[in-house]
Scaffold this motif. Structure first.
Motif, mmCIF file in Angstrom:
data_model
loop_
_atom_site.group_PDB
_atom_site.id
_atom_site.type_symbol
_atom_site.label_atom_id
_atom_site.label_comp_id
_atom_site.label_asym_id
_atom_site.label_seq_id
_atom_site.Cartn_x
_atom_site.Cartn_y
_atom_site.Cartn_z
ATOM 1 N N ALA A 101 0.839 -1.205 0.000
ATOM 2 C CA ALA A 101 0.000 0.000 0.000
ATOM 3 C C ALA A 101 0.872 1.252 0.000
ATOM 4 O O ALA A 101 0.586 2.224 -0.716
ATOM 5 C CB ALA A 101 -0.931 -0.018 1.212
ATOM 6 N N TRP A 109 2.307 1.763 -3.452
ATOM 7 C CA TRP A 109 1.338 2.370 -4.368
ATOM 8 C C TRP A 109 1.178 3.862 -4.100
ATOM 9 O O TRP A 109 0.957 4.649 -5.037
ATOM 10 C CB TRP A 109 -0.009 1.657 -4.256
ATOM 11 C CG TRP A 109 -0.067 0.335 -4.951
ATOM 12 C CD1 TRP A 109 -0.241 -0.890 -4.387
ATOM 13 C CD2 TRP A 109 0.062 0.110 -6.361
ATOM 14 N NE1 TRP A 109 -0.228 -1.874 -5.349
ATOM 15 C CE2 TRP A 109 -0.045 -1.286 -6.569
ATOM 16 C CE3 TRP A 109 0.255 0.936 -7.463
ATOM 17 C CZ2 TRP A 109 0.040 -1.853 -7.830
ATOM 18 C CZ3 TRP A 109 0.337 0.358 -8.723
ATOM 19 C CH2 TRP A 109 0.229 -1.004 -8.897
ATOM 20 N N ALA A 159 -3.759 2.101 -3.498
ATOM 21 C CA ALA A 159 -3.201 1.925 -2.155
ATOM 22 C C ALA A 159 -4.295 1.660 -1.130
ATOM 23 O O ALA A 159 -4.143 0.802 -0.243
ATOM 24 C CB ALA A 159 -2.393 3.164 -1.766
ATOM 25 N N GLU A 164 -5.525 -1.867 -1.648
ATOM 26 C CA GLU A 164 -4.520 -2.828 -1.183
ATOM 27 C C GLU A 164 -4.518 -2.925 0.345
ATOM 28 O O GLU A 164 -4.433 -4.019 0.909
ATOM 29 C CB GLU A 164 -3.138 -2.408 -1.676
ATOM 30 C CG GLU A 164 -2.002 -3.303 -1.216
ATOM 31 C CD GLU A 164 -2.095 -4.702 -1.772
ATOM 32 O OE1 GLU A 164 -1.771 -5.653 -1.044
ATOM 33 O OE2 GLU A 164 -2.504 -4.840 -2.941
ATOM 34 N N ALA A 165 -4.618 -1.771 1.013
ATOM 35 C CA ALA A 165 -4.617 -1.787 2.476
ATOM 36 C C ALA A 165 -5.865 -2.463 3.024
ATOM 37 O O ALA A 165 -5.797 -3.243 3.985
ATOM 38 C CB ALA A 165 -4.504 -0.361 3.006
#
Length: 311
Positions: A45, A48, A57, A60-61
């Motif tokens: 993250a 990104w 990001a 992803e997190a």
């Protein structure tokens, strides 16, 4: 002067990604593997963010570190204690970790220098030329939901197939009673859920003019829903009467995407070719339906099977 600290940060993030990935694969014990996988998601993250992709990001997190980690930890809790500690068969992979890491860094450095030396034509001018007719103010939203909408449609189809695959394995089981071990967790989850709803609405609105949109919004709302589901606060997802409606809600984003693609084919002669005067309304409807479907798909993974079936 400003590039040197950022270069150090980039190298530190690269090393952190390699370290967490290596520990996930090589260290003994499934819990350590899951913990390092969640740490790897957080590092990705941050990477990104450095690549100026905050929407990726956020996804992803929420998905890579949060939801996937919680799913794996919950699955780990279902295993017998004897299966939770996996010992490596030999220590040779550990001895090879340092030279392999050095080789990977060397190759990555060569590729990075090569990429920096290449010309960067890109499609910035082409996207900017068609942006006023795309129905979105931000280039990312225009690409994902109009110019390259077929890619997003396939991504949603893959998620829906994953839900169907999980549901085909067994009947749904009751969620773990985390509230018995953590009495304050259900109350905390209910208090935090309005914040998840607020962030969901914000990311949907932000997607019209900045990085955001359906995937970050759906990931955030799905994370809040998973928290409620694991605390036993969403019993209606296990009820038989809601089973058919849940299936339609899960498929709503994909069905609306398909309808839009076919509608564009009928109106403009091009698959997913949205008329400029109606593109904004189509994108808004797709954003809302897709975000809700993504949130429900992420929650559906935690039903551990097909809901509504007699046990």
């Amino acid at each position: 002067m400003t590039t040197t600290p950022m270069l150090a940060v980039d190298l530190l993030l690269a090393l952190a990604a390699l370290a967490t990935a290596g520990q996930c694969l090589l260290l003994p014990g499934l819990f350590r593997a899951v913990a390092n996988l969640m740490a790897f998601g957080l590092v990705m993250a941050l990477i990104w963010v450095r690549l100026e992709a905050p929407d990726v990001a956020l996804a992803e997190a929420a998905i890579g570190a949060g939801i996937t980690g919680a799913l794996l930890l919950t699955a780990l809790g279902q295993l017998p204690a004897s299966q939770r500690s996996i010992q490596p068969t030999c220590d040779r992979p550990l001895r090879l970790l340092i030279p392999i890491t050095a080789l990977v860094l060397l190759i990555a450095g060569v590729l990075w220098a090569t990429v920096l030396a290449l010309p960067k034509p890109g499609l910035v001018e082409e996207v900017a030329a068609v942006l006023p007719k795309s129905g979105a103010e931000h280039a990312v939203t225009a690409i994902l939901l109009n110019l390259r909408g077929i890619d997003t449609l396939l991504e949603i189809a893959v998620m829906l197939c994953a839900v169907a695959a999980i549901w085909s394995l067994q009947q749904a089981i009751p969620p773990p009673a985390l509230g018995d071990h953590y009495p304050g967790l259900p109350t905390l989850a209910r208090w935090l859920h309005p914040l998840f709803l607020l962030m969901f609405s914000y990311f949907l609105w932000q997607g019209t003019h900045a990085p955001g949109g359906a995937f970050p919004a759906g990931a955030v709302l799905g994370a809040g829903g998973v928290l409620l589901l694991l605390t036993g606060s969403i019993a209606w997802m296990h009820q038989r009467d809601f089973n058919l409606l849940l299936r339609w809600l899960l498929a709503a984003g994909l069905l609306l995407f398909l309808a839009t693609a076919l509608g564009g084919l009928l109106m403009t002669g091009t698959l997913y070719g949205l008329p400029p005067q109606l593109a904004g309304y189509f994108i808004m409807a797709i954003e809302v339906a897709t975000a809700l479907s993504i949130a429900l798909m992420l929650m559906a993974f935690y039903l551990f099977g097909r809901p509504g079936a007699p046990r």
